[in-house]
Motif scaffolding. Sequence first.
Motif, PDB file in Angstrom:
ATOM      1  N   SER A 178       0.723  -1.109   0.053  1.00  0.00           N
ATOM      2  CA  SER A 178       0.106  -0.100  -0.015  1.00  0.00           C
ATOM      3  C   SER A 178       0.700   1.287   0.114  1.00  0.00           C
ATOM      4  O   SER A 178       0.346   2.217  -0.477  1.00  0.00           O
ATOM      5  N   VAL A 179       2.005   1.099   0.497  1.00  0.00           N
ATOM      6  CA  VAL A 179       2.957   2.313   0.676  1.00  0.00           C
ATOM      7  C   VAL A 179       3.841   2.182  -0.551  1.00  0.00           C
ATOM      8  O   VAL A 179       3.888   3.077  -1.141  1.00  0.00           O
ATOM      9  N   GLN A 180       4.235   1.132  -1.115  1.00  0.00           N
ATOM     10  CA  GLN A 180       5.050   1.243  -2.125  1.00  0.00           C
ATOM     11  C   GLN A 180       4.631   1.431  -3.502  1.00  0.00           C
ATOM     12  O   GLN A 180       5.083   2.085  -4.602  1.00  0.00           O
ATOM     13  N   ARG A 181       3.127   1.416  -3.472  1.00  0.00           N
ATOM     14  CA  ARG A 181       2.550   1.845  -4.927  1.00  0.00           C
ATOM     15  C   ARG A 181       2.098   3.406  -4.923  1.00  0.00           C
ATOM     16  O   ARG A 181       1.922   3.763  -6.071  1.00  0.00           O
ATOM     17  N   LEU A 182       2.597   4.054  -4.039  1.00  0.00           N
ATOM     18  CA  LEU A 182       2.265   5.532  -3.891  1.00  0.00           C
ATOM     19  C   LEU A 182       3.592   6.186  -4.680  1.00  0.00           C
ATOM     20  O   LEU A 182       4.477   6.613  -4.171  1.00  0.00           O
ATOM     21  N   LYS A 183       3.732   5.995  -6.054  1.00  0.00           N
ATOM     22  CA  LYS A 183       4.660   6.459  -6.913  1.00  0.00           C
ATOM     23  C   LYS A 183       5.043   7.762  -6.831  1.00  0.00           C
ATOM     24  O   LYS A 183       6.143   8.364  -6.930  1.00  0.00           O
ATOM     25  N   GLN A 184       4.155   8.710  -6.678  1.00  0.00           N
ATOM     26  CA  GLN A 184       4.467  10.030  -6.580  1.00  0.00           C
ATOM     27  C   GLN A 184       5.025  10.604  -5.501  1.00  0.00           C
ATOM     28  O   GLN A 184       6.148  11.360  -5.253  1.00  0.00           O
ATOM     29  N   THR A 185       4.714   9.787  -4.132  1.00  0.00           N
ATOM     30  CA  THR A 185       5.389   9.864  -2.934  1.00  0.00           C
ATOM     31  C   THR A 185       6.824   9.358  -3.078  1.00  0.00           C
ATOM     32  O   THR A 185       7.632  10.529  -2.538  1.00  0.00           O
ATOM     33  N   TRP A 186       7.149   8.246  -3.406  1.00  0.00           N
ATOM     34  CA  TRP A 186       8.522   7.914  -3.495  1.00  0.00           C
ATOM     35  C   TRP A 186       9.563   8.683  -4.578  1.00  0.00           C
ATOM     36  O   TRP A 186      10.452   8.863  -4.339  1.00  0.00           O
ATOM     37  N   ALA A 187       8.744   9.276  -5.694  1.00  0.00           N
ATOM     38  CA  ALA A 187       9.232  10.360  -6.488  1.00  0.00           C
ATOM     39  C   ALA A 187       9.638  11.464  -5.986  1.00  0.00           C
ATOM     40  O   ALA A 187      10.704  12.218  -6.394  1.00  0.00           O
ATOM     41  N   GLY A 188       9.304  12.025  -5.140  1.00  0.00           N
ATOM     42  CA  GLY A 188       9.665  13.041  -4.071  1.00  0.00           C
ATOM     43  C   GLY A 188      10.838  13.066  -3.244  1.00  0.00           C
ATOM     44  O   GLY A 188      11.334  14.093  -2.790  1.00  0.00           O
ATOM     45  N   LEU A 189      11.495  11.807  -3.361  1.00  0.00           N
ATOM     46  CA  LEU A 189      12.615  11.532  -2.632  1.00  0.00           C
ATOM     47  C   LEU A 189      13.877  12.003  -2.979  1.00  0.00           C
ATOM     48  O   LEU A 189      13.979  11.809  -4.525  1.00  0.00           O
ATOM     49  N   LYS A 190      14.998  12.196  -2.774  1.00  0.00           N
ATOM     50  CA  LYS A 190      16.314  12.628  -3.444  1.00  0.00           C
ATOM     51  C   LYS A 190      16.770  11.406  -3.522  1.00  0.00           C
ATOM     52  O   LYS A 190      16.494  10.272  -2.851  1.00  0.00           O
ATOM     53  N   GLY A 191      17.824  11.443  -4.604  1.00  0.00           N
ATOM     54  CA  GLY A 191      18.766  10.070  -4.900  1.00  0.00           C
ATOM     55  C   GLY A 191      19.360   9.476  -3.680  1.00  0.00           C
ATOM     56  O   GLY A 191      19.293   8.385  -3.232  1.00  0.00           O
ATOM     57  N   THR A 192      19.976  10.585  -2.662  1.00  0.00           N
ATOM     58  CA  THR A 192      20.529   9.995  -1.674  1.00  0.00           C
ATOM     59  C   THR A 192      19.728   9.478  -0.641  1.00  0.00           C
ATOM     60  O   THR A 192      20.110   8.300   0.026  1.00  0.00           O
ATOM     61  N   GLU A 193      18.449   9.872  -0.435  1.00  0.00           N
ATOM     62  CA  GLU A 193      17.350   9.174   0.561  1.00  0.00           C
ATOM     63  C   GLU A 193      17.105   7.758   0.086  1.00  0.00           C
ATOM     64  O   GLU A 193      16.993   6.853   0.893  1.00  0.00           O
ATOM     65  N   LYS A 194      16.819   7.670  -1.455  1.00  0.00           N
ATOM     66  CA  LYS A 194      16.448   6.175  -1.902  1.00  0.00           C
ATOM     67  C   LYS A 194      17.744   5.390  -1.889  1.00  0.00           C
ATOM     68  O   LYS A 194      17.581   4.203  -1.423  1.00  0.00           O
ATOM     69  N   ILE A 195      18.951   5.772  -1.893  1.00  0.00           N
ATOM     70  CA  ILE A 195      20.239   4.914  -1.746  1.00  0.00           C
ATOM     71  C   ILE A 195      20.206   4.499  -0.407  1.00  0.00           C
ATOM     72  O   ILE A 195      20.429   3.195  -0.157  1.00  0.00           O
ATOM     73  N   THR A 196      20.004   5.436   0.689  1.00  0.00           N
ATOM     74  CA  THR A 196      19.915   5.138   2.238  1.00  0.00           C
ATOM     75  C   THR A 196      18.789   3.887   2.301  1.00  0.00           C
ATOM     76  O   THR A 196      19.338   2.938   3.124  1.00  0.00           O
ATOM     77  N   PHE A 197      17.824   4.358   1.754  1.00  0.00           N
ATOM     78  CA  PHE A 197      16.633   3.134   2.243  1.00  0.00           C
ATOM     79  C   PHE A 197      17.016   1.734   1.528  1.00  0.00           C
ATOM     80  O   PHE A 197      16.826   0.813   1.992  1.00  0.00           O
ATOM     81  N   ASP A 198      17.371   1.939   0.268  1.00  0.00           N
ATOM     82  CA  ASP A 198      17.823   0.629  -0.345  1.00  0.00           C
ATOM     83  C   ASP A 198      19.091  -0.149   0.182  1.00  0.00           C
ATOM     84  O   ASP A 198      19.328  -1.364   0.424  1.00  0.00           O
TER      85      ASP A 198
END
Length: 309
Positions: A178-198
Amino acid sequence: GSSGGGGGGGGSDDMLKSLLSFVNEIKPEHPNEANKIKLVILRGATARPQSSNPFKRRLKAAKNSSSARVDVFSLDTRELAEQITLVESELFLSIKSSEFFNQCWRKNSKKKSSPHIVWMVERFNTVSYWISSTIVMCKELKKRILLVKKLINLAEILLEFRNYNCLMAVLGGLNNASVQRLKQTWAGLKGTEKITFDGLLNLMDSKLNFKLYRESLASDMAQFPVVPYLGIYLRDLTFIDDGNPDFIDNLLSYEKITMLGEIIMEVEHWQSHGGYNFKRNAEQEAFLLKLVVLPEDTLFKLSEALEAH
């Protein structure tokens, strides 16, 4: 730093450890007798009366108290991580060794035989669903992006505190469909934040039998305190118990008893590191003891209402 107070549970647990180490000493000369004694000790320990959960009284107080001023946005992320960790650590330290025997936590009598394991598993699920619920209940996109960023930061701090159990719960909540499908929300993250999460997902990934997590935990051997990921111990114990017979050629399986014992001793090792010395905040704790959790189908409906694909 540590404030002591390991999870041994007093004299009876110390006696259990002394008996088990004595049995290991006599094993070379009397292997079968030693195994029989060990099994009797371990099985007998499951019948010991359990202490009540440390949170029962505080849960009751939390339900009656007002934590209306507290929400995720109003809380400093580090302070939130500290308060979550205090709750988690106290639960972990309250688990008795006997709760792990004979897969007690899976049986109908689990609330009597493994009360603290049951509470910790329930707590894990609550935190995980609270993370997902908080995100899908946040209607405004900008605010939701900030919330996801804050929760990734929370996961980072939990790793810094070596609270792997809660780290896994938070990642589970962020990874909910339900959270992962929120594409607009995840698109709002910076690259560094995505790297941290991954990077955090990679660390706690189950591939190669949780290899990276196990290595990270092992590197903490000299440090303290730690809240390990409880689910792995329950999985390992189940795997050993189901996959190995109690007897081989009418003799008790020393291998099996040893493997089960090693896991329980590892849990005791982390408990012996004691608790955290963060300052308890009663209002924030009350908030954390009554988290709002939505069922899976409601999560999905809210998620679709936020961002229709």
